[in-house]
Structure formats: structure tokens, C-alpha cells
Design an enzyme around this catalytic site. Structure first.
Site, PDB file in Angstrom:
ATOM      1  N   PRO A  92      -9.589   2.031   1.588  1.00 48.28           N
ATOM      2  CA  PRO A  92      -8.797   2.461   2.748  1.00 48.28           C
ATOM      3  C   PRO A  92      -9.584   2.267   4.049  1.00 48.28           C
ATOM      4  CG  PRO A  92      -9.674   4.367   1.592  1.00 48.28           C
ATOM      5  CD  PRO A  92     -10.086   3.173   0.791  1.00 48.28           C
ATOM      6  N   ASP A 148     -14.856   2.847   5.461  1.00 47.12           N
ATOM      7  CA  ASP A 148     -14.199   3.251   4.218  1.00 47.12           C
ATOM      8  C   ASP A 148     -13.910   4.747   4.355  1.00 47.12           C
ATOM      9  OD1 ASP A 148     -13.499   4.095   1.674  1.00 47.12           O
ATOM     10  OD2 ASP A 148     -15.003   2.878   0.659  1.00 47.12           O
ATOM     11  N   HIS A 149     -12.623   5.077   4.473  1.00 42.28           N
ATOM     12  CA  HIS A 149     -12.251   6.464   4.772  1.00 42.28           C
ATOM     13  C   HIS A 149     -12.591   7.424   3.632  1.00 42.28           C
ATOM     14  CE1 HIS A 149     -10.588   9.445   7.264  1.00 42.28           C
ATOM     15  NE2 HIS A 149      -9.573   8.762   7.769  1.00 42.28           N
ATOM     16  N   ARG A 150     -12.889   6.896   2.449  1.00 40.73           N
ATOM     17  CA  ARG A 150     -13.306   7.763   1.344  1.00 40.73           C
ATOM     18  C   ARG A 150     -14.710   8.304   1.565  1.00 40.73           C
ATOM     19  NH1 ARG A 150     -12.323   3.430  -3.341  1.00 40.73           N
ATOM     20  NH2 ARG A 150     -13.658   2.322  -1.844  1.00 40.73           N
ATOM     21  N   VAL A 151     -15.480   7.610   2.426  1.00 40.56           N
ATOM     22  CA  VAL A 151     -16.873   7.988   2.671  1.00 40.56           C
ATOM     23  C   VAL A 151     -17.069   8.466   4.108  1.00 40.56           C
ATOM     24  CG1 VAL A 151     -19.266   7.163   2.670  1.00 40.56           C
ATOM     25  CG2 VAL A 151     -17.650   6.311   0.953  1.00 40.56           C
TER      26      VAL A 151
END
Length: 404
Positions: free
Chosen positions: A204, A376-379
């Protein structure tokens, strides 16, 4: 007992390789460790070594063949050994370079022959050429002995063939014109396609852009290049050093997404995008945060040169923790980059241009540069990326900050 020579995984991401050139021929004596062939992987041209002693009894995969990792390419055995059981077990799915690697589709069918208006060159001795140039020459019917190479050591590379005309000679009664041509994927282009699909789909992405005043960087660069020793410092060298220093302060951006956990790194290993003949590779400047500006400049020049020559070792283009991609030299004002998993961030650098800005209520002309961070929106959350980008901009606008 016969020794199978299989296509080995010569790089961490390699799934198949193309036999560029056999350095040993059938009937040659070989010793374990001897280099048998040159193989084009997804990143570089590597060497395939013998794993046993004896005679090279059979070459199963001729030059130009693409073979999956683990499949048979040759057999080593004693001079009188029966190897039929080994060779008959070889997979038949490998595609050989003897078949046409380009297909030309015409408006109507008709016989065609490609002729080359060749540039003068120097013949004699072994012709040094890149795998891509060799394939282009074969497909176009160009005699490489007539081409003068401009690559390292006189090596013939793609640009040396780009200007050579290969106009089709068509019968006067045949319809004229080529509607399109199909060009098979090279190993590096296959990997780029796969890696981008793995990134832009599952990862993402979101993007943050800021504009940086580069006047002080320009002044510092001029002063450094006025010294008598060391390499000439480029704007990109300074940007790399600043990004490494900023990542030390924002370790939450210097990370890998690992599925069920996030791995944060204490040192910065910068992946730097380098354009090569048929794609892109990202050599890694390891421990960039611990190296001086001049050390970074020396190292990235060496890595970039060997990347273009396809001579990088796997450990030199893997293991990066954050990427930098610079298209400023192509007059690209701004762009967004695709994250290289498992890394969580990338900085895309645009061109440095003079712009009118308002400073203390006066209009002045300053050198400005846009940088865009892919996250990376997860990180990395929005505020996390924004703080890192603020630090990067502040250091570039005050380049003495990188020596603190």
C-alpha cells in the site's frame, strides 16, 4: 560416475538463466572449479563453474537457451562413460536461441531480408560484446566485427548498434511496411516486471512531496570540487549522504516489512537506482551512515560502473534498507518511485532548476529541487514519513548538518 551440470541459482532472485557463451566445448577436460559458461541472470552476467572432474561429454543447452534453475545444461564424465541415461532425462522445455527471437509482423505476407548499413569498425581477435548487443546483432543480421565498441575496454554495447540501419529489403511486388515487432523479454526485464507486480499490487503505497532550496548545497559542492584531491562530488553524492544521515535520526523509516513483524536496522544500507542497458539495478552502498561523503562518492561510482558492465556480485545489489532514485539528470521535475520490497521507503529525486520565489517579501531566483518519498503504509505512517522528509530537507538546506 557422470556429474550433472545444472543451471544454478547464481543470484538470490534468479529463477532462470540464459546461456550466453560456453567457455568449454564438448570433449574438453575440466576440473572442479573451472568456468564452463557465462550465464545471464536477472541482474548480471555470471560464471557457471564445474562441480566435478572429467571430460565435458555433452552440452544439453546450447548458447542462447533459457533454462530454469535446477535443470540440466551439460554432463561431465569419463571419456568412455555411457551418459545416455543422464542426457535423456534432460527437460525439453528450454527455449533455444536458434529460433527467431524477434517476430516481424507485416501488413501482408511476403519474403523479407534484413540488411545492415554497417559502421566501420576494427575486426580481429575476440569480440567483446554485452549479451543484449550480441542478441541485437543476431536478430538484425549485423556483423559485430564491423562495429567499434564504446563500452568499457572497447566492449560493444547496445548504443553502438542503435544507429545502424536495418531497413528491410522487400520485393517490388510485395507490400511495404512493418506494422510492429515483438521483442522477447531479457532476464533483467522479466525480473523487473515480476518485482514491480510484487510491489505496486500488494504494497500500500502513499507519497509525500517537498521542495528543497539547493543554493547552499550548490555552494558546498563547488567548494569541495575546488580541492585537489578525491573524486568530483555530484549533487547525488550529497543527497545520498544526507538521506543516510536523516535515516539514522528516523530509524522507523529504515525498515523491512516481514509479514508478521517489522525489522528495523541500526545501519543504513542505501539501494541506489542505476540505469543499465536493458533495465534498472540497485547496487547497495553499505553502512552509508558511517562513511564520509568522499567514500560514498567513490563507492557509488565503482558500483554504478560495474553494474553497467553486469559485473556486480549478488551481495552488492541485495540487502538494501532504503532506496534513492534520481532522474534529475534527465530534466524530470518530479516523479514517484515504486518501493523495492521488503524495503519500506524510497526517495525520488527530481531536477535542480532555478525558480522565482518570495524571500522576505522580495522575489528572488533560487535553485530548487523536488523530492518525493514513497512509503509502505504498513510500516510508515504519514506523520512518520513527513518528519523524515522534513529532516532531509533541513539537512540539504544546511549541508553542514551532515558533519555533526
Amino acid at each position: 560416475m557422470a556429474t550433472k551440470v545444472v543451471m544454478e541459482a547464481l543470484s538470490p532472485t534468479m529463477e532462470e538463466g540464459q546461456l550466453v557463451k560456453w567457455l568449454k566445448q564438448e570433449g574438453d577436460s575440466v576440473t572442479a572449479g573451472d568456468i564452463l559458461a557465462e550465464v545471464e541472470t536477472d541482474k548480471a552476467v555470471m560464471e557457471l563453474a564445474a562441480r566435478g572432474d572429467g571430460v565435458l561429454r555433452a552440452i544439453v543447452a546450447p548458447e542462447g537457451t533459457t533454462v530454469e534453475v535446477g535443470n540440466l545444461v551439460a554432463v561431465i564424465g569419463t571419456a568412455d562413460e555411457d551418459i545416455s541415461a543422464v542426457t535423456t532425462s534432460a527437460p525439453a522445455k528450454a527455449s533455444t536461441g536458434e529460433q527467431p527471437s524477434r517476430s516481424l509482423a507485416t501488413v501482408a505476407s511476403g519474403p523479407q531480408a534484413l540488411t545492415a548499413d554497417e559502421s566501420p569498425g576494427v575486426a580481429g581477435g575476440e569480440i567483446k560484446t554485452s549479451p543484449l548487443a550480441r542478441r541485437m546483432a543476431r536478430e538484425r543480421g549485423i556483423d559485430l566485427a564491423s562495429v567499434r565498441g564504446t563500452g568499457p575496454g572497447g566492449r560493444i554495447i547496445k548504443r553502438d548498434l542503435d544507429h545502424i540501419s536495418t531497413t528491410p529489403t522487400i520485393s517490388p511486388l510485395a507490400p511495404r511496411g512493418v506494422e510492429y515487432e515483438d521483442v522477447p523479454l531479457t532476464q533483467i526485464r522479466k525480473t523487473i516486471a515480476r518485482r514491480l507486480a510484487e510491489s505496486i499490487g500488494p504494497v500500500p503505497h502513499f507519497f509525500l512531496t517537498t521542495e528543497v532550496d539547493m543554493e547552499r548545497v550548490a555552494e558546498a559542492r563547488t567548494a569541495l570540487n575546488g580541492l585537489d584531491e578525491g573524486p568530483r562530488i555530484s549533487f547525488n553524492d550529497i543527497i545520498l549522504k544526507v538521506v543516510a544521515a536523516a535515516l539514522v535520526q528516523h530509524g522507523d523509516c529504515n525498515a523491512w516489512w516481514q509479514g508478521d513483524h517489522i525489522r528495523y536496522f541500526s545501519d543504513v544500507h542505501l539501494s541506489v537506482a542505476v540505469a543499465v542497458e536493458d533495465g534498472l539495478i540497485t547496487p547497495v552502498v553499505r553502512h552509508a551512515n558511517r562513511k564520509s561523503l568522499r567514500e560514498v562518492a567513490f563507492e557509488i561510482r565503482d558500483l554504478a560502473e560495474r553494474a553497467r558492465e553486469r559485473r556486480l556480485k549478488p551481495e552488492e545489489y541485495t540487502g538494501g534498507t532504503f532506496s534513492v532514485s534520481n532522474l534529475g539528470m534527465y530534466d524530470i521535475d518530479q516523479f514517484t518511485g515504486v518501493i523495492n520490497p521488503p524495503e519500506a521507503g524510497l526517495i525520488a529525486v527530481g531536477s535542480i532548476t532555478k525558480k522565482p520565489i518570495v524571500d522576505n517579501d522580495e522575489v528572488v531566483v533560487r535553485r530548487r529541487m523536488r523530492i518525493t518519498m514513497s512509503c509502505d503504509h504498513r510500516v510508515i505512517d504519514g506523520a512518520t514519513g513527513a518528519r523524515f522528509l522534513q529532516t532531509t530537507r533541513r539537512m540539504l538546506e544546511n549541508p553542514l548538518a551532515i558533519i555533526w
